[in-house]
Design a protein around this motif. Structure first.
Motif, PDB file in Angstrom:
ATOM      1  N   LEU A   1     -14.116 -41.053   7.725  1.00 40.49           N
ATOM      2  CA  LEU A   1     -15.071 -39.991   8.047  1.00 40.49           C
ATOM      3  C   LEU A   1     -14.636 -39.273   9.320  1.00 40.49           C
ATOM      4  N   GLU A   2     -14.593 -37.946   9.247  1.00 42.83           N
ATOM      5  CA  GLU A   2     -14.219 -37.123  10.397  1.00 42.83           C
ATOM      6  C   GLU A   2     -15.393 -36.181  10.711  1.00 42.83           C
ATOM      7  N   GLN A   3     -15.807 -36.150  11.970  1.00 40.67           N
ATOM      8  CA  GLN A   3     -16.996 -35.348  12.325  1.00 40.67           C
ATOM      9  C   GLN A   3     -16.765 -33.841  12.213  1.00 40.67           C
ATOM     10  N   SER A   4     -15.535 -33.415  12.411  1.00 43.36           N
ATOM     11  CA  SER A   4     -15.218 -31.987  12.353  1.00 43.36           C
ATOM     12  C   SER A   4     -14.157 -31.807  11.264  1.00 43.36           C
TER      13      SER A   4
ATOM     14  N   ALA B   1      -4.500 -38.246  13.953  1.00 37.12           N
ATOM     15  CA  ALA B   1      -3.299 -38.993  13.580  1.00 37.12           C
ATOM     16  C   ALA B   1      -3.598 -40.485  13.441  1.00 37.12           C
ATOM     17  N   THR B   2      -4.359 -41.025  14.394  1.00 31.99           N
ATOM     18  CA  THR B   2      -4.592 -42.463  14.413  1.00 31.99           C
ATOM     19  C   THR B   2      -5.437 -42.900  13.219  1.00 31.99           C
ATOM     20  N   GLY B   3      -6.578 -42.232  13.032  1.00 35.62           N
ATOM     21  CA  GLY B   3      -7.478 -42.620  11.942  1.00 35.62           C
ATOM     22  C   GLY B   3      -6.848 -42.407  10.579  1.00 35.62           C
TER      23      GLY B   3
ATOM     24  N   LYS C   1     -20.195 -36.727  10.435  1.00 32.25           N
ATOM     25  CA  LYS C   1     -20.237 -37.345  11.768  1.00 32.25           C
ATOM     26  C   LYS C   1     -20.921 -38.707  11.737  1.00 32.25           C
ATOM     27  N   VAL C   2     -20.264 -39.695  12.303  1.00 30.57           N
ATOM     28  CA  VAL C   2     -20.895 -41.011  12.433  1.00 30.57           C
ATOM     29  C   VAL C   2     -21.850 -40.954  13.622  1.00 30.57           C
ATOM     30  N   THR C   3     -23.120 -41.269  13.354  1.00 29.19           N
ATOM     31  CA  THR C   3     -24.132 -41.169  14.422  1.00 29.19           C
ATOM     32  C   THR C   3     -24.679 -42.536  14.841  1.00 29.19           C
TER      33      THR C   3
ATOM     34  N   LYS D   1       0.907 -42.428  20.567  1.00 25.29           N
ATOM     35  CA  LYS D   1       1.500 -41.101  20.363  1.00 25.29           C
ATOM     36  C   LYS D   1       1.458 -40.740  18.891  1.00 25.29           C
ATOM     37  N   TRP D   2       1.584 -39.467  18.590  1.00 13.86           N
ATOM     38  CA  TRP D   2       1.680 -39.050  17.179  1.00 13.86           C
ATOM     39  C   TRP D   2       2.865 -39.797  16.535  1.00 13.86           C
ATOM     40  N   THR D   3       3.978 -39.828  17.244  1.00 11.83           N
ATOM     41  CA  THR D   3       5.206 -40.408  16.681  1.00 11.83           C
ATOM     42  C   THR D   3       4.995 -41.847  16.214  1.00 11.83           C
ATOM     43  N   THR D   4       4.118 -42.572  16.912  1.00 10.14           N
ATOM     44  CA  THR D   4       3.973 -43.995  16.592  1.00 10.14           C
ATOM     45  C   THR D   4       2.747 -44.280  15.723  1.00 10.14           C
TER      46      THR D   4
ATOM     47  N   SER E   1      -0.501 -31.057  19.945  1.00  7.32           N
ATOM     48  CA  SER E   1       0.593 -31.768  20.613  1.00  7.32           C
ATOM     49  C   SER E   1       1.763 -30.823  20.886  1.00  7.32           C
ATOM     50  N   THR E   2       2.809 -31.360  21.523  1.00  9.47           N
ATOM     51  CA  THR E   2       4.045 -30.582  21.754  1.00  9.47           C
ATOM     52  C   THR E   2       4.863 -30.478  20.475  1.00  9.47           C
ATOM     53  N   LYS E   3       4.437 -31.145  19.450  1.00  3.91           N
ATOM     54  CA  LYS E   3       5.061 -31.132  18.112  1.00  3.91           C
ATOM     55  C   LYS E   3       6.429 -31.809  18.110  1.00  3.91           C
ATOM     56  N   LEU E   4       6.551 -32.873  18.913  1.00  6.40           N
ATOM     57  CA  LEU E   4       7.802 -33.624  18.958  1.00  6.40           C
ATOM     58  C   LEU E   4       7.638 -34.982  18.295  1.00  6.40           C
ATOM     59  N   VAL E   5       8.633 -35.329  17.485  1.00  2.00           N
ATOM     60  CA  VAL E   5       8.712 -36.687  16.953  1.00  2.00           C
ATOM     61  C   VAL E   5       9.786 -37.333  17.811  1.00  2.00           C
TER      62      VAL E   5
ATOM     63  N   THR F   1      -7.037 -33.784  19.325  1.00  2.00           N
ATOM     64  CA  THR F   1      -5.711 -33.760  19.936  1.00  2.00           C
ATOM     65  C   THR F   1      -4.592 -33.599  18.911  1.00  2.00           C
ATOM     66  N   SER F   2      -4.807 -34.079  17.707  1.00  2.00           N
ATOM     67  CA  SER F   2      -3.697 -34.181  16.752  1.00  2.00           C
ATOM     68  C   SER F   2      -3.165 -32.845  16.231  1.00  2.00           C
ATOM     69  N   SER F   3      -3.829 -31.725  16.557  1.00  2.00           N
ATOM     70  CA  SER F   3      -3.223 -30.428  16.209  1.00  2.00           C
ATOM     71  C   SER F   3      -2.721 -29.715  17.461  1.00  2.00           C
TER      72      SER F   3
HETATM   73  C1  FAD Z   1      -0.791 -32.007  25.279  1.00  2.00           C
HETATM   74  C2  FAD Z   1      -0.364 -33.143  24.400  1.00  2.00           C
HETATM   75  C3  FAD Z   1       0.915 -33.160  23.868  1.00  2.00           C
HETATM   76  C4  FAD Z   1       1.314 -34.206  23.050  1.00  2.00           C
HETATM   77  N1  FAD Z   1       2.546 -34.160  22.483  1.00  2.00           N
HETATM   78  C5  FAD Z   1       2.951 -35.147  21.680  1.00  2.00           C
HETATM   79  C6  FAD Z   1       4.215 -35.064  21.031  1.00  2.00           C
HETATM   80  O1  FAD Z   1       4.933 -34.080  21.145  1.00  2.00           O
HETATM   81  N2  FAD Z   1       4.573 -36.108  20.253  1.00  2.00           N
HETATM   82  C7  FAD Z   1       3.808 -37.212  20.096  1.00  2.00           C
HETATM   83  O2  FAD Z   1       4.244 -38.130  19.428  1.00  2.00           O
HETATM   84  N3  FAD Z   1       2.583 -37.301  20.655  1.00  2.00           N
HETATM   85  C8  FAD Z   1       2.132 -36.290  21.431  1.00  2.00           C
HETATM   86  N4  FAD Z   1       0.887 -36.338  21.991  1.00  2.00           N
HETATM   87  C9  FAD Z   1       0.022 -37.468  21.689  1.00  2.00           C
HETATM   88  C10 FAD Z   1      -0.694 -37.295  20.337  1.00  2.00           C
HETATM   89  O3  FAD Z   1      -0.997 -35.954  20.077  1.00  2.00           O
HETATM   90  C11 FAD Z   1      -1.962 -38.140  20.330  1.00  2.00           C
HETATM   91  O4  FAD Z   1      -1.635 -39.447  20.701  1.00  2.00           O
HETATM   92  C12 FAD Z   1      -2.644 -38.177  18.973  1.00  2.00           C
HETATM   93  O5  FAD Z   1      -2.782 -36.894  18.427  1.00  2.00           O
HETATM   94  C13 FAD Z   1      -4.010 -38.828  19.117  1.00  2.00           C
HETATM   95  O6  FAD Z   1      -4.618 -38.880  17.855  1.00  2.00           O
HETATM   96  P1  FAD Z   1      -6.039 -39.552  17.660  1.00  2.00           P
HETATM   97  O7  FAD Z   1      -6.276 -39.599  16.212  1.00  2.00           O
HETATM   98  O8  FAD Z   1      -6.096 -40.833  18.405  1.00  2.00           O
HETATM   99  O9  FAD Z   1      -7.060 -38.563  18.377  1.00  2.00           O
HETATM  100  P2  FAD Z   1      -7.668 -37.189  17.822  1.00  2.00           P
HETATM  101  O10 FAD Z   1      -6.631 -36.347  17.197  1.00  2.00           O
HETATM  102  O11 FAD Z   1      -8.429 -36.557  18.937  1.00  2.00           O
HETATM  103  O12 FAD Z   1      -8.654 -37.638  16.673  1.00  2.00           O
HETATM  104  C14 FAD Z   1      -9.886 -38.271  16.914  1.00  2.00           C
HETATM  105  C15 FAD Z   1     -10.868 -37.723  15.906  1.00  2.00           C
HETATM  106  O13 FAD Z   1     -12.068 -38.487  15.917  1.00  2.00           O
HETATM  107  C16 FAD Z   1     -13.113 -37.615  15.542  1.00  2.00           C
HETATM  108  N5  FAD Z   1     -14.408 -38.171  15.909  1.00  2.00           N
HETATM  109  C17 FAD Z   1     -14.894 -38.376  17.165  1.00  2.00           C
HETATM  110  N6  FAD Z   1     -16.145 -38.859  17.110  1.00  2.00           N
HETATM  111  C18 FAD Z   1     -16.477 -38.962  15.801  1.00  2.00           C
HETATM  112  C19 FAD Z   1     -17.650 -39.379  15.102  1.00  2.00           C
HETATM  113  N7  FAD Z   1     -18.744 -39.770  15.766  1.00  2.00           N
HETATM  114  N8  FAD Z   1     -17.646 -39.371  13.746  1.00  2.00           N
HETATM  115  C20 FAD Z   1     -16.549 -38.962  13.062  1.00  2.00           C
HETATM  116  N9  FAD Z   1     -15.419 -38.540  13.678  1.00  2.00           N
HETATM  117  C21 FAD Z   1     -15.380 -38.540  15.027  1.00  2.00           C
HETATM  118  C22 FAD Z   1     -12.779 -36.342  16.315  1.00  2.00           C
HETATM  119  O14 FAD Z   1     -13.443 -35.218  15.783  1.00  2.00           O
HETATM  120  C23 FAD Z   1     -11.263 -36.278  16.189  1.00  2.00           C
HETATM  121  O15 FAD Z   1     -10.836 -35.451  15.131  1.00  2.00           O
HETATM  122  C24 FAD Z   1       0.438 -35.280  22.793  1.00  2.00           C
HETATM  123  C25 FAD Z   1      -0.848 -35.267  23.326  1.00  2.00           C
HETATM  124  C26 FAD Z   1      -1.252 -34.182  24.103  1.00  2.00           C
HETATM  125  C27 FAD Z   1      -2.638 -34.135  24.635  1.00  2.00           C
END
Ligand code: FAD
Length: 519
Positions: free
Chosen positions: A46-49, A27-29, A189-191, A372-375, A59-63, A55-57
Motif C-alpha cells: 500500500l502506497e499513500q500517494s 524503492a524499498t517497499g 494510506k495506512v492510518t 540506497k536505490w542501488t541496494t 535521486s541522482t539516478k546513479l546505480v 525520494t525514489s523519483s
Molecule cells: C538527493 C538524493 C539523491 C540520491 N541519489 C541516489 C543515487 O544516485 N543512487 C542511489 O542508489 N541512491 C540514491 N539516493 C538514495 C535513494 O534515492 C533512497 O535511498 C531511496 O529512494 C529511498 O527509498 P524508500 O522507499 O526508502 O523511500 P521513499 O521513496 O520516500 O518511499 C517511501 C514511501 O512510503 C510512503 N508512505 C509514507 N507513509 C505512508 C503511509 N502511512 N501509508 C502508505 N504509504 C506511506 C510514501 O508516500 C513514500 O512513497 C538518493 C537520495 C537522495 C535524497
C-alpha cells in the motif's frame, strides 16, 4: 496493473490474511514486495500517494558503489553496492545503462590519488566490473568535456558507473510484483495498525484516496518501508517510540545538454565545502547536483532552498565554460534522504551511515530504513530473511538476484520505448491503429500521445502529475514545457479513464500550482 480491479480484489478478499503487507511504495517497499511475492508469499503493498512519489523519483539516478563512500572508508557498503549495481544492470537492462565519468584533476597528487582509488573501486566490483578506470591527459580530458574550463586542469580520471531512470524502475518493480502474484495499490494510506489480544500487530487500517473508504486488512507480517515517514508508522505501533531517521535534503537542477555537450559525466570530487558534485547527461538534458542539508521537517513534496540552488549554480559556474544562470534551469527537484540517525550525534548527517537498518519491534512491526536505490534488492532480501528468521514466514529461498524485470526478448531493441518494457509492443500497436498518437506531445519533449494512452491502461495513474513526473519524466526534463502540454495530457487521460471536463480543468490547475515547486 489495474487499480479498480485491484481494489475490487481487496474488497472481495476482505477475510484473507496476507502473509506480508508492505507499507510504502518507494524503492524499498517495492523491492521488499517483489522479493516477498517472488518467494511465493501472499503479498500486498500500500502506497499513500503515487509509487515513487517520495525520494525514489528524486535521486541522482546513479546505480553506483559510491566513490564518495569509498573515500569515507565505508568499503563494505561500496562492495555490496558494486555487486548490486552489477545485478541491477543485468536484471533491468532496459532501464539502466553504462555511464562514463571523468573526475577532473588539478594537481599531481590528485591524479595519483584518484587513479589509485578508482583502480581499487574497479577491483572491488570483481567480475561485475563495468570497465577499467584510467588517467587521461589534459587534452584528452578537454576532448571528452569540451565545456570544461581548461585553467589549472592537469588531466582527468575516467571511470564507469551505472545510470537509470529511478521512477520507471519503481514502476517496473511494481509490475514485476504483480506478475509474481502480489497486489500493489497507490493512493492507499495506512492510518493505523491492528493488534490482536496479545498486543501483536495483525494488520492495518487503510484509506482509499478517491472514496475515503476505510479498509481493515489482516496480515501475518506488516513491514514499514516508508522512508523518511518510518517514524510516523513506528508511533502508530508505539506512541513513545524514539526518532530513528535523520532526514537530509538533496537538490538537483536540470539544464539543457549544451551546458555539458558531452556523453561523459563530470564528477567534481571536492567542492568548496567538501561535497561531491555531478553533472550527468540524462535523457537529452543534464542533471547537476547534489546538496546535503540536514532537515527536521519532512514532506512528500520537499522544495529546494534558494541557497542550495545558488550553491549548485556557483559551483557549476567554476567548472563550465558556459555558466548556468537561474533562468537556464529547466527543473529543480529536491529529495529527502531517509538516513538512519546516529543516536550519538543526532544533528549530523555527514557521519550518519548510508547503510540500511532493519529492526523488529516487540509487537512485530518490521521496519527497514536507510540504504540506497542501488541496494534495494539486497535490502529486500535481508528484510524477508529477517522475517523468516523471526518466525513470521516459512523458509523459502530468495530468487531476485536473477529475476529479470522484463523479458530477454526485448533487450536488443534500440527503441526509446524500451523504457516501458514489453509495453513497447503495445505502444507500437496503438500508433499503428491511430498514427496521430505517434506524434510527440510537444517537440521539446520525447513523449508521444500513444505513451500517455498506454500508461493510462497499464500503470495506474491518478493525476496529471503521476504521468508527467514519474511515468514519463516530462516534469523533470522541462517543467515549463510540461505545464504547457498539461491540457493535452489531461484530455488524453480523461478519454482513456472516462473522466469529464471538470476533472481536466481541476487537474490542470493543480498541476500548474505544483510546477512552481520545480522552478
Ligand atoms: C538527493 C538524493 C539523491 C540520491 N541519489 C541516489 C543515487 O544516485 N543512487 C542511489 O542508489 N541512491 C540514491 N539516493 C538514495 C535513494 O534515492 C533512497 O535511498 C531511496 O529512494 C529511498 O527509498 P524508500 O522507499 O526508502 O523511500 P521513499 O521513496 O520516500 O518511499 C517511501 C514511501 O512510503 C510512503 N508512505 C509514507 N507513509 C505512508 C503511509 N502511512 N501509508 C502508505 N504509504 C506511506 C510514501 O508516500 C513514500 O512513497 C538518493 C537520495 C537522495 C535524497
Amino acid at each position: 496493473m489495474n487499480r479498480e480491479a485491484s481494489i475490487k480484489e481487496l474488497r472481495e478478499q476482505s477475510e484473507i490474511v496476507w502473509d506480508v503487507l508492505v507499507i510504502g511504495g518507494g524503492a524499498t517497499g517495492l523491492g521488499v514486495a517483489l522479493d516477498s511475492a517472488s518467494r511465493g508469499y501472499k503479498t500486498l503493498l500500500l502506497e499513500q500517494s503515487d509509487f515513487a512519489k517520495g525520494t525514489s523519483s528524486r535521486s541522482t539516478k546513479l546505480v553506483h558503489g559510491g566513490v564518495r563512500y569509498m573515500a569515507q572508508g565505508d568499503l563494505l557498503l561500496v562492495m555490496e553496492a558494486l555487486h548490486e549495481r552489477g545485478l541491477m544492470l543485468k536484471n533491468a537492462p532496459h532501464l539502466t545503462s553504462d555511464q562514463e565519468f571523468v573526475i577532473t584533476v588539478y594537481s599531481l597528487w590528485e591524479a595519483i590519488m584518484y587513479t589509485i582509488g578508482l583502480k581499487f573501486y574497479d577491483l572491488m566490483a570483481g567480475r561485475l566490473s563495468m570497465g577499467k578506470s584510467y588517467f587521461i591527459s589534459r587534452n584528452n580530458t578537454l576532448g571528452r568535456l569540451p565545456q570544461l574550463i581548461p585553467e589549472g586542469l592537469k588531466g582527468g580520471v575516467v571511470y564507469h558507473d551505472g545510470q537509470f531512470d529511478d521512477s520507471r524502475m519503481a514502476l517496473a518493480l511494481a509490475q514485476s510484483c504483480v506478475e509474481e502474484g502480489g497486489l500493489v495499490l497507490n493512493y492507499f494510506k495506512v492510518t493505523g495498525l491492528l493488534k490482536n489480544d496479545n498486543g501483536q500487530i495483525s494488520g492495518v487500517i487503510a484509506n482509499e484516496a478517491t472514496s475515503g473508504e476505510e479498509f481493515s486488512i489482516k496480515a501475518n507480517l506488516v513491514i514499514n518501508a516508508t522512508g523518511v515517514f518510518a517514524d510516523d508508522i513506528a508511533r502508530m505501533d508505539n506512541p513513545r517510540s524514539k526518532p530513528t531517521i535523520k532526514p537530509s535534503h538533496g537538490v538537483h537542477i536540470v539544464l539543457d545538454k549544451s551546458f555539458l555537450h558531452s556523453s561523459s559525466a563530470i564528477m567534481i570530487p571536492k567542492t568548496d565545502d567538501g561535497r561531491v558534485l555531478f553533472a550527468i547527461p540524462w535523457y537529452d538534458e543534464v542533471v547537476v547536483g547534489t546538496t546535503d542539508t540536514p532537515l527536521d521537517a519532512i514532506s512528500l513534496e520537499p522544495i529546494a532552498l534558494e541557497k542550495e540552488i545558488n550553491f549548485i549554480l556557483h559551483t557549476a559556474e567554476k567548472y563550465l565554460v558556459k555558466p548556468p544562470h537561474r533562468k537556464d534551469i529547466l527543473c529543480i527537484f529536491a529529495g529527502l534522504r531517509p538516513l538512519a540517525a546516529n543516536p550519538d550525534n543526532p544533528a549530523s548527517t555527514k557521519e550518519v551511515s548510508r547503510r540500511h537498518k532493519i529492526t523488529l519491534s516487540p509487537s512485530g512491526l518490521l521496519t527497514i530504513i536507510g540504504g540506497k536505490w542501488t541496494t534495494y534488492r539486497r535490502m529486500a532480501e535481508e528484510t524477508i530473511d529477517k522475517a523468516i528468521k523471526s518466525g513470521f514466514l516459512e523458509k523459502r529461498k530468495c530468487v531476485t538476484s536473477t529475476l529479470k524485470l522484463t523479458t530477454l526478448m526485448i533487450n536488443n531493441s534500440s527503441s526509446r520505448l524500451i523504457i516501458y518494457g514489453e509495453g513497447l509492443y503495445e505502444i507500437e500497436k496503438i500508433i499503428s491503429e491511430n498514427p496521430e498518437l505517434g506524434n510527440p506531445i510537444d517537440a521539446r519533449l520525447p513523449y508521444s500521445g500513444a505513451e500517455i494512452v498506454w500508461i493510462c491502461r497499464n500503470e495506474m495513474p491518478f493525476s496529471i502529475e503521476d504521468v508527467m513526473a514519474r511515468r514519463t519524466r516530462a516534469l523533470f526534463l522541462n517543467a515549463r514545457v510540461s505545464s504547457e502540454v498539461a491540457p493535452e495530457v489531461a484530455r488524453l487521460m480523461a478519454k482513456e479513464l472516462g473522466l469529464d471536463v471538470k476533472w481536466q480543468e481541476e487537474q490542470v490547475t493543480l498541476y500548474n500550482k505544483l510546477i512552481s515547486n520545480y522552478l
